[in-house]
Design a protein around this motif. Structure first.
Motif, short mmCIF file in Angstrom:
data_model
loop_
_atom_site.label_atom_id
_atom_site.label_comp_id
_atom_site.label_asym_id
_atom_site.label_seq_id
_atom_site.Cartn_x
_atom_site.Cartn_y
_atom_site.Cartn_z
N SER A 139 -12.57 -11.44 -26.78
CA SER A 139 -12.28 -12.85 -27.06
C SER A 139 -13.52 -13.71 -26.83
O SER A 139 -13.82 -14.62 -27.62
N ALA A 166 -15.44 -15.91 -29.66
CA ALA A 166 -15.63 -17.36 -29.50
C ALA A 166 -17.10 -17.72 -29.68
O ALA A 166 -17.44 -18.72 -30.33
N GLU A 179 -15.05 -22.09 -36.65
CA GLU A 179 -14.72 -22.12 -35.22
C GLU A 179 -13.21 -22.05 -35.01
O GLU A 179 -12.72 -21.41 -34.07
N TYR A 180 -12.44 -22.68 -35.88
CA TYR A 180 -10.99 -22.63 -35.78
C TYR A 180 -10.47 -21.24 -36.12
O TYR A 180 -9.49 -20.76 -35.53
N GLY A 227 -11.00 -19.14 -33.13
CA GLY A 227 -9.96 -19.44 -32.14
C GLY A 227 -8.64 -18.82 -32.50
O GLY A 227 -7.90 -18.32 -31.63
N CYS A 250 -6.29 -15.99 -30.46
CA CYS A 250 -4.83 -16.10 -30.25
C CYS A 250 -4.12 -14.82 -30.69
O CYS A 250 -3.14 -14.40 -30.07
N SER A 282 -14.89 -26.56 -23.00
CA SER A 282 -14.10 -26.89 -24.19
C SER A 282 -13.97 -28.40 -24.36
O SER A 282 -14.12 -28.94 -25.46
N ASN A 311 -14.47 -27.51 -28.21
CA ASN A 311 -14.47 -26.13 -28.69
C ASN A 311 -13.08 -25.54 -28.53
O ASN A 311 -12.64 -25.23 -27.42
N VAL A 312 -12.36 -25.37 -29.65
CA VAL A 312 -10.98 -24.89 -29.58
C VAL A 312 -10.91 -23.41 -29.19
O VAL A 312 -9.92 -22.97 -28.62
N SER A 313 -11.94 -22.65 -29.52
CA SER A 313 -11.95 -21.23 -29.14
C SER A 313 -11.97 -21.08 -27.62
O SER A 313 -11.27 -20.23 -27.06
N ALA A 338 -8.61 -21.86 -26.14
CA ALA A 338 -7.72 -20.68 -26.19
C ALA A 338 -8.09 -19.68 -25.10
O ALA A 338 -7.21 -19.08 -24.47
N MET A 352 -4.67 -24.17 -33.71
CA MET A 352 -5.70 -23.72 -34.65
C MET A 352 -5.23 -23.88 -36.10
O MET A 352 -5.97 -24.36 -36.97
#
Length: 390
Positions: free
Chosen positions: A70, A74, A97-98, A101, A105, A157, A162-164, A167, A220
């Motif tokens: 993970s 990321a 980037e999404y 992420g 998930c 984040s 940073n959405v990754s 998560a 995401m």
């Protein structure tokens, strides 16, 4: 405290998080830290799980190993997202980037499935657990490491949007909870050996981890599909436009996101109708430059001329605003127009309704026409908009 030391030491110019190079440095630091912590935890928990014959601890160990992947994903995602625009992607690669992420998930959900499977198998083929005080102490330290790692990822984040890493923070918190429940189940099963607490804990943990993974995955997907823009950016953009002394009003502000650092927006700006075309163009051009310089938003503006000397328009607008004010929902109106001929008065405007708000349009139109009290017939046209910020 530790995260601040790491950021100061390894992220140059860390206060400028909007700089793509700085965001990559942040992501690199978070990725390397996550990989190092999770590799250590994997080996420690694996040894503890094998010693104790605990399915939940062993599963938790392999979950830490998947967390290394993970962290790598990321880091790779943000590096790809920072690539400049090209012929096939004129708005850049920010949404990669999404996607990264979302992949994190998926790994969270796979780990939850495997943990649930092992727990169900353990219900029918239980094993004898054993534990020691030293092993429990090691597991307690691993919980502390995971909770710190969650806080560290969440800090970065929030600083870089940073959405990754968000998560990854959810995953780390879930791992800390998983280890706590695994330790509790081991203690209970050592005192009540006839009940498979370890397997039951594995199933419960899998459901909690899956819930966190689905919630993060939904965020995401919303960003990829095209959810509402962040309220903070919306309000900042609106304030920048409305703060200009030549601007009478702003409406239909729409902001599209192509990644954390790529925003494209458009809006209608009301200005004095007596201004020359060149002056009006200069005002809009200046505001577009300010939006880019101060907010990094690529803005396209449309000018709406307003006749400030039309007393009848102002009177009718005030009447309509009072009607909507009494509806109790704080519904704003904009783009109000009034044009009159010898035989007809034409009134049009837009109203911003909350999503899900039911309105009897026929009754509303009759109320407005009666309130205007015009001697000629009134042609009323209302456009209902929705707030696009969350």
């Amino acid at each position: 405290m530790i995260e601040r030391i790491l950021i100061d030491r390894f992220v140059k110019n860390h206060s400028n998080a909007s700089d793509p190079a700085v965001r990559i440095s942040y992501a690199r630091l978070a990725g390397i830290t996550g990989i190092a912590c999770n590799c250590i935890l994997f080996f420690v928990k694996l040894l503890c799980g094998l010693y104790a014959h605990s399915a939940s601890v062993i599963s938790d160990a392999f979950n830490n190993l998947s967390d290394c992947v993970s962290s790598i994903m990321a880091l790779a995602g943000i590096r790809m997202a920072a690539r400049p625009a090209d012929k096939n992607h004129p708005f850049g690669h920010g949404r990669v980037e999404y996607i990264a992420g979302l992949a994190v998930c998926v790994l969270i959900l796979l780990a939850a499935f495997e943990l649930c499977r092992k727990g169900i198998v353990g219900l029918f083929t239980p094993s004898q657990l054993r534990y020691s005080s030293m092993m429990l102490l090691i597991l307690c330290l691993s919980v502390a490491v995971k909770l710190w790692l969650a806080h560290f990822n969440e800090t970065i984040s929030m600083a870089t949007d940073n959405v990754s890493l968000h998560a990854a923070a959810i995953d780390a918190r879930g791992d800390g909870l998983a280890t706590c429940i695994a330790m509790g189940s081991m203690l209970l099963e050592s005192r009540l050996p006839g009940i498979p607490f370890d397997s039951i804990a594995s199933i419960i943990l899998s459901l909690l981890i899956a819930k966190s993974g689905m919630e993060a995955g939904k965020d995401m997907l919303d960003r990829l599909i095209g959810g509402p823009c962040e309220r903070e950016l919306y309000d900042q953009t609106l304030h920048l436009l409305e703060s200009d002394e030549e601007v009478l009003g702003v409406h239909d502000l729409i902001i599209h996101s192509y990644g954390p650092l790529r925003h494209i927006a458009s809006a209608n700006v009301e200005i004095n109708g007596s201004f020359s075309f060149n002056k009006a163009h200069g005002i809009l051009d200046r505001l577009e430059r300010l939006a880019k310089e101060q907010l990094n938003v690529d803005m396209t503006l449309h000018g709406d001329p307003v006749n400030l000397d039309d007393a009848e328009r102002e009177r009718d607008k005030n009447i309509v605003e009072d009607i909507f004010a009494h509806m109790g929902q704080g519904i704003p109106i904009h783009d109000f127009r009034r044009d009159a001929t010898e035989s007809m008065v034409m009134v049009s405007f837009d109203a911003v309704l909350p999503y899900g708000y039911a309105i009897d349009q026929e009754k509303l139109e009759k109320t407005i026409i009666d309130a205007l009290g015009e001697k000629q017939p009134v042609s009323l046209h209302i456009v209902f908009d929705h707030d696009i910020a969350k």
